[in-house]
Design a protein around this motif. Sequence first.
Motif, short mmCIF file in Angstrom:
data_model
loop_
_atom_site.label_atom_id
_atom_site.label_comp_id
_atom_site.label_asym_id
_atom_site.label_seq_id
_atom_site.Cartn_x
_atom_site.Cartn_y
_atom_site.Cartn_z
N ILE A 40 12.15 -4.12 4.53
CA ILE A 40 11.66 -2.93 5.23
C ILE A 40 10.18 -2.74 4.90
CG2 ILE A 40 12.06 -0.48 5.67
CD1 ILE A 40 14.50 -2.16 6.27
N TYR A 41 9.40 -2.31 5.91
CA TYR A 41 7.96 -2.20 5.78
C TYR A 41 7.45 -0.81 6.14
CZ TYR A 41 8.09 -7.34 5.73
OH TYR A 41 8.36 -8.65 5.43
N PHE A 42 6.27 -0.50 5.59
CA PHE A 42 5.51 0.72 5.85
C PHE A 42 6.19 1.94 5.21
CE2 PHE A 42 4.42 -1.99 9.56
CZ PHE A 42 3.06 -2.15 9.27
N PRO A 43 5.37 2.93 4.83
CA PRO A 43 5.92 4.10 4.13
C PRO A 43 7.01 4.83 4.89
CG PRO A 43 3.52 4.05 3.93
CD PRO A 43 3.88 2.96 4.90
N LYS A 44 6.94 4.80 6.23
CA LYS A 44 7.96 5.51 7.03
C LYS A 44 9.10 4.60 7.46
CE LYS A 44 4.76 8.96 8.91
NZ LYS A 44 4.21 9.56 10.16
N ALA A 45 9.17 3.40 6.89
CA ALA A 45 10.26 2.45 7.21
C ALA A 45 10.34 2.16 8.70
CB ALA A 45 11.60 2.99 6.69
N THR A 46 9.19 1.87 9.31
CA THR A 46 9.15 1.69 10.76
C THR A 46 9.14 0.23 11.20
OG1 THR A 46 6.75 2.01 10.61
CG2 THR A 46 8.08 3.90 11.26
N HIS A 47 9.30 -0.69 10.26
CA HIS A 47 9.37 -2.11 10.65
C HIS A 47 10.38 -2.79 9.73
CE1 HIS A 47 8.05 -5.74 12.66
NE2 HIS A 47 7.92 -6.34 11.50
N VAL A 48 11.06 -3.81 10.26
CA VAL A 48 12.09 -4.50 9.50
C VAL A 48 12.12 -5.96 9.92
CG1 VAL A 48 13.91 -3.89 11.16
CG2 VAL A 48 14.53 -4.47 8.82
N ALA A 49 12.46 -6.83 8.96
CA ALA A 49 12.62 -8.26 9.22
C ALA A 49 13.81 -8.75 8.42
CB ALA A 49 11.35 -9.03 8.83
N ALA A 103 4.91 -10.95 3.03
CA ALA A 103 3.86 -9.96 2.79
C ALA A 103 2.99 -9.73 4.02
CB ALA A 103 3.00 -10.39 1.61
N ALA A 104 3.48 -10.04 5.21
CA ALA A 104 2.69 -9.85 6.42
C ALA A 104 2.42 -8.38 6.70
CB ALA A 104 3.41 -10.48 7.61
N HIS A 105 3.21 -7.48 6.13
CA HIS A 105 3.03 -6.03 6.30
C HIS A 105 3.25 -5.37 4.94
CE1 HIS A 105 3.67 -7.19 10.49
NE2 HIS A 105 4.82 -7.72 10.11
N PRO A 106 2.81 -4.12 4.78
CA PRO A 106 3.03 -3.42 3.50
C PRO A 106 4.52 -3.23 3.22
CG PRO A 106 1.36 -2.31 4.82
CD PRO A 106 2.01 -3.32 5.72
N LEU A 107 4.99 -3.78 2.12
CA LEU A 107 6.41 -3.74 1.77
C LEU A 107 6.84 -2.36 1.29
CD1 LEU A 107 6.64 -7.14 -0.07
CD2 LEU A 107 8.18 -6.44 1.74
N LEU A 108 8.01 -1.94 1.73
CA LEU A 108 8.63 -0.72 1.22
C LEU A 108 9.80 -1.06 0.31
CD1 LEU A 108 8.90 2.36 1.21
CD2 LEU A 108 10.28 2.19 3.28
N GLY A 109 10.60 -2.04 0.69
CA GLY A 109 11.76 -2.42 -0.11
C GLY A 109 12.68 -3.31 0.69
N ALA A 110 13.92 -3.47 0.19
CA ALA A 110 14.89 -4.34 0.85
C ALA A 110 16.27 -3.72 0.78
CB ALA A 110 14.89 -5.72 0.20
N VAL A 111 17.11 -4.06 1.77
CA VAL A 111 18.49 -3.58 1.81
C VAL A 111 19.41 -4.76 2.10
CG1 VAL A 111 17.90 -1.25 2.52
CG2 VAL A 111 18.28 -2.98 4.26
N ARG A 112 20.67 -4.60 1.72
CA ARG A 112 21.67 -5.66 1.90
C ARG A 112 22.85 -5.09 2.68
NH1 ARG A 112 22.58 -8.82 -3.31
NH2 ARG A 112 20.61 -9.70 -2.54
#
Length: 364
Positions: A301-310, A334-343
């Motif tokens: 998950i990317y960006f502070p507002k969790a607006t992008h995912v891969a 690292a193509a975008h600012p990382l927020l975290g990850a989910v499973r």
Amino acid sequence: MSGRLLRLVCTAAVAAGTVLAPLPAAAVPEPEPRERSVAELLTDLQGLYRQAEEATEAYNATEEKLKEKRAEVNRLDAALSEVRLSLHDSRGAAGRLARQQYQSSTDISPYVRLLLARDPQHALEQGHVIGQLARDRAKTMGRLTGTEHRADGLARKARKALDDQLTLAARQKKDRDAVRARLAGVEELLASLTAEQLARLAEFEEEGVEKAQRELTTSGALGEDARKPSKEGGKALRYARRQVGKPYEWGAEGPRTYDCSGLTSKAWAYAGTPIPRTSQEQWARLPRVPLKELRPGDLVIYFPKATHVAIYLGRGRVIEAPRTGEKIKVSPIAAHPLLGAVRPDGGDQAPATEATNAPAFSGS
């Protein structure tokens, strides 16, 4: 000083003032507008892309709520139709019982009717039948009353659900217009750039991503890359691989085009594990995992507002549907600012803290 000398001095002063008076100021040409640097252009462009993605996620969230509300309206309409049919039958039965009671009504009490009857046994049996009819009528009226109340309740719920649906439809249009406005801003900025500026922009962005990727991998934040995907994660990953090369389209869920969360939600649905439609809901509702424990198939998950995912591919790479004008591709994590990850299939995992120490390129 004599009067004549004074007059000469004054005359000279006036003449000097006339000659030496400053000329009207000429118009000063305004300076040429400064050409924005590549870094400034990239910041503006990525800001517009981010706004477009935020608007897209808002649109997707409204679309999901609208789907649920449509299903609720259809369910309530079907239930209301069934109850109204039952109500019609109950009213018919009540009418028949009322006619039967009217036809068999008499002023003679059951006791006197029994004494006057030629066949007391038959009179007793007839009284039993009449009593049963009365009990049936009471039950029928009870069902009728209950069904009427249920029909009224369902009608109120159906009206409210329909009102909610109309409200969501209006919000969906507003969200759609917001996406289009953000994308128009992107197109306007890109159209204002020369081919040379566009080339420098792409090169600068790529250099930033490479730098962020090096910092992330050398920091040890990703841990050792020896983990294997789960059975479901492997299926989701295979689905995502097959979509590489297909165009990005905001609000799309396949099979020809996708947006970022459309790709991840469809991949995991294919694996038999339905997940929320939007990246924000994926971040909010799915079990989180530390970046050090990433395994292929997890969602990044990317960006502070969790607006992008891969979807994580392994070896520090992800498969993503990047943005308008691009195609689904393999990118550095690292193509975008990382927020975290989910499973998605990691219900036994404890929630992890956000990736606050994970370096990432702060541009896109």
